[in-house]
Design a protein around this motif. Structure first.
Motif, PDB file in Angstrom:
ATOM      1  N   VAL A 214       0.750  -1.032  -0.290  1.00 50.37           N
ATOM      2  CA  VAL A 214      -0.473  -0.112   0.210  1.00 50.37           C
ATOM      3  C   VAL A 214       1.065   0.831  -0.157  1.00 50.37           C
ATOM      4  N   MET A 215       0.680   2.183  -0.368  1.00 52.87           N
ATOM      5  CA  MET A 215       1.151   3.318  -0.854  1.00 52.87           C
ATOM      6  C   MET A 215       1.162   4.597   0.205  1.00 52.87           C
ATOM      7  N   VAL A 216       1.911   4.549   1.215  1.00 54.06           N
ATOM      8  CA  VAL A 216       1.602   5.679   2.668  1.00 54.06           C
ATOM      9  C   VAL A 216       1.471   7.323   2.379  1.00 54.06           C
ATOM     10  N   THR A 217       2.719   7.104   1.584  1.00 50.15           N
ATOM     11  CA  THR A 217       2.295   8.800   1.101  1.00 50.15           C
ATOM     12  C   THR A 217       3.551   8.780  -0.570  1.00 50.15           C
ATOM     13  N   SER A 218       3.325   9.597  -0.540  1.00 50.12           N
ATOM     14  CA  SER A 218       3.887  10.203  -1.896  1.00 50.12           C
ATOM     15  C   SER A 218       4.888   9.575  -2.005  1.00 50.12           C
ATOM     16  N   GLY A 219       4.798   8.495  -2.995  1.00 46.97           N
ATOM     17  CA  GLY A 219       5.805   7.535  -3.556  1.00 46.97           C
ATOM     18  C   GLY A 219       7.016   6.129  -2.440  1.00 46.97           C
ATOM     19  N   VAL A 220       5.857   6.494  -1.293  1.00 45.73           N
ATOM     20  CA  VAL A 220       6.430   5.187  -0.790  1.00 45.73           C
ATOM     21  C   VAL A 220       5.416   4.026   0.098  1.00 45.73           C
ATOM     22  N   THR A 221       5.840   2.993  -0.251  1.00 45.02           N
ATOM     23  CA  THR A 221       4.249   1.792  -0.075  1.00 45.02           C
ATOM     24  C   THR A 221       5.271   0.783   0.986  1.00 45.02           C
ATOM     25  N   PHE A 222       4.744   0.749   1.877  1.00 45.23           N
ATOM     26  CA  PHE A 222       5.211  -0.654   2.159  1.00 45.23           C
ATOM     27  C   PHE A 222       4.231  -1.943   2.196  1.00 45.23           C
ATOM     28  N   GLY A 223       4.608  -3.236   2.771  1.00 41.95           N
ATOM     29  CA  GLY A 223       3.821  -4.698   2.208  1.00 41.95           C
ATOM     30  C   GLY A 223       3.884  -5.598   2.949  1.00 41.95           C
ATOM     31  N   ILE A 224       3.314  -7.020   2.564  1.00 38.91           N
ATOM     32  CA  ILE A 224       4.241  -7.908   2.478  1.00 38.91           C
ATOM     33  C   ILE A 224       4.017  -8.742   1.570  1.00 38.91           C
ATOM     34  N   GLU A 225       4.874  -9.576   2.208  1.00 40.42           N
ATOM     35  CA  GLU A 225       5.810 -11.309   0.399  1.00 40.42           C
ATOM     36  C   GLU A 225       5.616 -12.647   1.357  1.00 40.42           C
ATOM     37  N   TYR A 226       5.395 -13.136   0.731  1.00 39.51           N
ATOM     38  CA  TYR A 226       5.530 -14.950   0.716  1.00 39.51           C
ATOM     39  C   TYR A 226       6.708 -14.360  -0.217  1.00 39.51           C
ATOM     40  N   LEU A 227       7.756 -15.932  -0.218  1.00 39.00           N
ATOM     41  CA  LEU A 227       8.558 -16.598  -1.684  1.00 39.00           C
ATOM     42  C   LEU A 227       9.105 -17.523  -1.143  1.00 39.00           C
ATOM     43  N   TYR A 228       8.671 -18.764  -2.860  1.00 37.45           N
ATOM     44  CA  TYR A 228       8.962 -20.082  -2.371  1.00 37.45           C
ATOM     45  C   TYR A 228      10.499 -20.043  -3.747  1.00 37.45           C
ATOM     46  N   SER A 229      11.328 -20.513  -2.936  1.00 37.76           N
ATOM     47  CA  SER A 229      12.797 -20.222  -3.617  1.00 37.76           C
ATOM     48  C   SER A 229      12.748 -21.629  -3.955  1.00 37.76           C
ATOM     49  N   SER A 230      13.474 -22.470  -4.906  1.00 35.51           N
ATOM     50  CA  SER A 230      13.457 -23.871  -5.550  1.00 35.51           C
ATOM     51  C   SER A 230      15.005 -23.833  -6.099  1.00 35.51           C
ATOM     52  N   TYR A 231      16.100 -24.161  -5.548  1.00 39.70           N
ATOM     53  CA  TYR A 231      17.507 -23.854  -5.876  1.00 39.70           C
ATOM     54  C   TYR A 231      18.176 -25.757  -6.294  1.00 39.70           C
TER      55      TYR A 231
END
Length: 280
Positions: A214-231
């Motif tokens: 979400v954009m909290v102020t001009s140009g600045v965003t905060f968020g949450i993310e899940y990522l699965y990686s397989s090597y």
């Protein structure tokens, strides 16, 4: 995993719910951005992890290490963790979760005047989550093979929706990664020699996941993310030599030495992270 999905779902609802009845802001999530992520990395632990052996030097890790009497030298068993002692009855600890952090550069493009957003990003990541596999011999002795994703670079696409007033973005992401996996070996056996072969290798992998911001102020965003990686990780192994052991030592009895590694194959990890970004 269910808890991770619940957290992301809750975040998605928080971001999108208040924006449904408002107009789309077409210049939000449209253009270049830089960002960073910080969170926890957790190894995907297979319960049947064990050490596998090549005692005849043919490159196939499908042998048992036998004593001079023909007994299985690793009959005490294996565990998917770090050894607490030399004996199987001492038990094992868990794999090691770690802190992961990254920086990213990306570009998003709003599709027409719709809520849909598509883009790509390049991300460099550091991590110290460690996967352990341990075997116990009848000596008694413990043998632990450890591997850690040290650093990586990834190229991912992402597609999502930015409904309502356009301040929030819900997205899915996926792509390719290239990471350096470090390998180490620990043992209470002080007689044989042990050499890690191909211990620090760069390997290709894949990533997928999703998040919300979400954009909290001009140009600045905060968020949450899940990522699965397989090597892909099937090259590294430990070459066991005779050292100061007698010729009847189980590791050298058949062919003068033994190679060992984990059967786990791919190095897989889950990442749950908070993100921050600045859009130009």
């Amino acid at each position: 995993m269910k808890k991770i999905i619940s957290i992301i779902s809750a975040s998605v609802g928080f971001i999108s719910a208040p924006a449904v009845a408002q107009d789309v802001t077409t210049d939000t999530y449209d253009g270049f951005y830089i960002g960073a992520a910080l969170g926890g990395d957790f190894v995907d632990d297979a319960r049947d992890d064990r050490l596998v052996f090549d005692t005849d030097g043919n490159g196939a890790f499908n042998d048992n290490v036998r004593t001079a009497t023909g007994a299985n030298a690793f009959s005490p068993g294996f565990c998917a963790g770090d050894a607490n002692g030399a004996r199987f009855t001492d038990g094992c600890g868990d794999d090691e979760a770690g802190l992961g952090y990254s920086v990213r550069l990306g570009y998003d493009q709003r599709i027409g005047n719709s809520p849909l957003v598509a883009g790509f990003l390049v991300e460099g990541e550091m991590s110290n989550a460690t996967d352990y596999t341990t075997g116990f011999s009848t000596t008694p002795a413990s043998y632990t093979f450890a591997r850690e994703l040290d650093k990586s670079i990834a190229l991912r696409g992402r597609i999502g929706a930015s409904p309502g007033d356009g301040r929030g973005l819900i997205y899915a992401t996926g792509g390719f990664a290239y990471g350096q996996i470090d390998h180490e070996f620990f043992t209470t056996n002080g007689v044989n020699t042990f050499e890690v072969v191909d211990g620090d290798k760069w390997q290709f992998g894949a990533q997928f996941g999703g998040g919300a911001e979400v954009m909290v102020t001009s140009g600045v965003t905060f968020g949450i993310e899940y990522l699965y990686s397989s090597y892909d990780d099937d090259n590294a192994y430990v070459a066991v030599g005779r050292g100061g052991a007698p010729a009847t030592n189980p590791f050298v009895l058949r062919n003068g030495g033994t190679d060992l590694k984990t059967n786990a194959g791919d190095f897989d990890k889950h990442s749950v992270r908070a993100t921050i970004g600045y859009r130009f």
